[in-house]
Design an enzyme around this catalytic site. Structure first.
Site, PDB file in Angstrom:
ATOM      1  N   ARG A  95      38.935  36.418  47.862  1.00 24.49           N
ATOM      2  CA  ARG A  95      38.604  37.823  47.679  1.00 24.49           C
ATOM      3  C   ARG A  95      39.132  38.590  48.882  1.00 24.49           C
ATOM      4  O   ARG A  95      39.113  38.087  50.014  1.00 24.49           O
ATOM      5  CB  ARG A  95      37.085  38.025  47.568  1.00 24.49           C
ATOM      6  CG  ARG A  95      36.694  39.476  47.321  1.00 24.49           C
ATOM      7  CD  ARG A  95      35.176  39.682  47.362  1.00 24.49           C
ATOM      8  NE  ARG A  95      34.861  41.099  47.172  1.00 24.49           N
ATOM      9  CZ  ARG A  95      33.637  41.625  47.300  1.00 24.49           C
ATOM     10  NH1 ARG A  95      32.625  40.852  47.638  1.00 24.49           N
ATOM     11  NH2 ARG A  95      33.440  42.917  47.116  1.00 24.49           N
ATOM     12  N   HIS A  96      39.609  39.797  48.655  1.00 22.91           N
ATOM     13  CA  HIS A  96      40.068  40.645  49.751  1.00 22.91           C
ATOM     14  C   HIS A  96      38.961  40.826  50.788  1.00 22.91           C
ATOM     15  O   HIS A  96      37.783  40.570  50.529  1.00 22.91           O
ATOM     16  CB  HIS A  96      40.479  42.018  49.219  1.00 22.91           C
ATOM     17  CG  HIS A  96      39.358  42.709  48.504  1.00 22.91           C
ATOM     18  ND1 HIS A  96      38.321  43.334  49.156  1.00 22.91           N
ATOM     19  CD2 HIS A  96      39.089  42.833  47.180  1.00 22.91           C
ATOM     20  CE1 HIS A  96      37.478  43.831  48.282  1.00 22.91           C
ATOM     21  NE2 HIS A  96      37.910  43.538  47.068  1.00 22.91           N
ATOM     22  N   ASP A 101      36.304  39.925  43.703  1.00 20.82           N
ATOM     23  CA  ASP A 101      35.071  39.199  43.408  1.00 20.82           C
ATOM     24  C   ASP A 101      34.966  38.878  41.920  1.00 20.82           C
ATOM     25  O   ASP A 101      34.456  37.821  41.541  1.00 20.82           O
ATOM     26  CB  ASP A 101      33.845  39.972  43.894  1.00 20.82           C
ATOM     27  CG  ASP A 101      33.791  41.403  43.381  1.00 20.82           C
ATOM     28  OD1 ASP A 101      34.768  41.880  42.777  1.00 20.82           O
ATOM     29  OD2 ASP A 101      32.754  42.059  43.609  1.00 20.82           O
ATOM     30  N   ARG A 130      44.355  46.771  49.247  1.00 16.86           N
ATOM     31  CA  ARG A 130      43.400  45.895  49.921  1.00 16.86           C
ATOM     32  C   ARG A 130      43.740  44.415  49.743  1.00 16.86           C
ATOM     33  O   ARG A 130      43.454  43.609  50.633  1.00 16.86           O
ATOM     34  CB  ARG A 130      41.972  46.171  49.448  1.00 16.86           C
ATOM     35  CG  ARG A 130      41.685  45.978  47.965  1.00 16.86           C
ATOM     36  CD  ARG A 130      40.243  46.379  47.674  1.00 16.86           C
ATOM     37  NE  ARG A 130      39.873  46.315  46.267  1.00 16.86           N
ATOM     38  CZ  ARG A 130      40.054  47.285  45.384  1.00 16.86           C
ATOM     39  NH1 ARG A 130      40.629  48.414  45.768  1.00 16.86           N
ATOM     40  NH2 ARG A 130      39.642  47.162  44.136  1.00 16.86           N
ATOM     41  N   GLU A 165      38.371  46.074  31.639  1.00 11.94           N
ATOM     42  CA  GLU A 165      37.350  45.224  32.255  1.00 11.94           C
ATOM     43  C   GLU A 165      36.043  45.335  31.484  1.00 11.94           C
ATOM     44  O   GLU A 165      35.736  46.399  30.927  1.00 11.94           O
ATOM     45  CB  GLU A 165      37.102  45.645  33.705  1.00 11.94           C
ATOM     46  CG  GLU A 165      38.244  45.392  34.655  1.00 11.94           C
ATOM     47  CD  GLU A 165      37.854  45.673  36.093  1.00 11.94           C
ATOM     48  OE1 GLU A 165      36.652  45.520  36.422  1.00 11.94           O
ATOM     49  OE2 GLU A 165      38.740  46.054  36.892  1.00 11.94           O
TER      50      GLU A 165
END
Length: 407
Positions: free
Chosen positions: A39-40, A309, A115, A217
């Protein structure tokens, strides 16, 4: 305004400073290949400023980067993680001990957002200081790479109906009312512009609805989505640290409050991306990539994939891993954390084993920008893969596990 805790040059200088070597991974086995799904790192809140502003009468701190962008401190933290992981992989003799990695050694691919691309670049800077290691970017900056885009792929009415029904059932089984009250108390939501002209205005699960449309999403609207956005902003401010003398405007003061906030954030992610059928659909591109990377003899020894995430949460749920804890963390999918898929070979019998480990910075390491060393290592939790033993999966078991997750 929220400013970086330490200048980035400090982190880059620390890369070349003396630091204890990372511990040898496992004695008696040879580590052959690793796929890292990360994850970033630390970013500014991504919820629309209007929604955040209208949900509290208080003023939110300003950030010196755009919404959703990696902060300078996020870069510092990722340099620390890259340095630690680079040492760990060299200790395992998977990477050259001194030389810069070649394409057969390492490859990085990140989603095409600021990011994620920046996170991968800072990881590389920490792991391979002084080396030119490119980060693959397949789409124009600011657009989603299909590999990392956590969208619904199946265009079937029956699937959509089942997905929404399962999400609603998961919500109904969640006792989030006390946690929502904690959010209200911190943000003073009933006194906000969002409640103007409304009597008895509160955050309530009853107004939450879900959607699972193809090409989009999985989404929630209503109080749960708003509360999750508020919690995300409070978490990012907590980790950013500098310039915030009183967290939650002086009303966020106890561990019990933080655990209530984490309950909202974690449950929100679980409901949207953690139900098995939805998770398998959303995570299919990444799981297929993991499968190809392990099956293709030409794959690099270490592959880094940097996403979100939702990517990690859906991959874990698709594999059947839902019951785990990360000591020292509030979130189930913390910023800067990574899933480490490992392929080992027994030196004697020659048998292959696959293991899955969650490596992550603790909240204290994030908040304090603590360099990761042998004395201050990141959290490391070995996850139990369904259908496999405590030492991991055999090759047949791992293939079967991926096959189930992809079908």
């Amino acid at each position: 305004m929220i400013h970086p805790l330490r200048p980035l040059l400090l982190a880059l200088a620390l890369v070349s400073s003396a630091a204890a070597a990372a511990p040898a991974p496992v004695h008696g086995d040879t580590l052959e290949q690793v796929v890292l799904l990360s994850r970033h790192n630390l970013r500014a809140p991504v919820v629309a400023s209007g929604a955040l502003a209208n949900a509290t009468p208080e003023r939110w701190p300003d950030w010196d980067v755009g919404a959703g962008e990696l902060t300078t401190k996020g870069g510092v933290l990722e340099v620390y993680m890259g340095r630690y992981m680079g040492q760990w992989l060299r200790q395992a003799q998977l990477l050259p001990p001194w030389d810069c990695p070649q394409p057969a050694d390492f490859h990085a691919h990140a989603n095409s957002l600021q990011r994620t691309q920046a996170t991968a670049q800072f990881f590389v800077a920490g792991a391979f200081p002084g080396c030119h290691v490119a980060v693959e970017q397949r789409m124009p900056l600011g657009t989603m790479d299909p590999l990392f885009d956590p969208v619904i792929h199946r265009d079937h009415a029956a699937f959509r109906a089942r997905a929404v029904s399962v999400m609603q059932q998961a919500l109904s089984a969640s006792d989030l009312a006390p946690a929502l009250s904690v959010v209200e108390g911190i943000t003073l939501y009933p006194q906000s512009a969002a409640c103007t002209g409304r009597s008895n205005c509160h955050l309530a699960l009853a107004d939450t609805t879900f959607s699972a449309e193809p090409g989009k999403e999985p989404r929630a609207s209503g109080s749960l989505a708003l509360a999750s956005g508020l919690v995300d902003a409070l978490l990012m401010e907590h980790y950013q640290g500098s310039g915030i003398p009183r967290e939650g405007w002086g009303r966020l003061t106890t561990e019990a409050q933080w655990h209530a906030l984490a309950q909202i954030r974690n449950r929100y992610q679980d409901i949207l991306f953690g139900t098995p059928e939805v998770a398998r659909d959303v995570a299919a591109p990444l799981l297929a990539r993991v499968n190809v990377l392990f099956e293709d003899p030409a794959s690099p020894k270490v592959s880094l994939l940097v996403g979100h995430d939702s990517n990690i949460g859906s991959v874990l749920a698709a594999l059947g891993i839902t019951d785990y804890t990360l000591p020292g963390q509030y979130e189930k999918t913390p910023i800067g954390g990574l899933l480490q898929f490992e392929r080992w070979r027994d030196r004697g019998a020659g048998e292959v084993r696959y293991r899955l480990v969650y490596v992550y910075p603790t909240r204290e390491q994030l908040r304090g920008a603590i360099p990761l060393t042998d004395a201050q290592p990141p959290g490391r939790v070995e996850l139990v893969l369904p259908g496999c033993g405590p030492s991991g999966c055999s090759e047949v078991q791992f293939e079967r596990l991926l096959h189930r997750a992809l079908n």
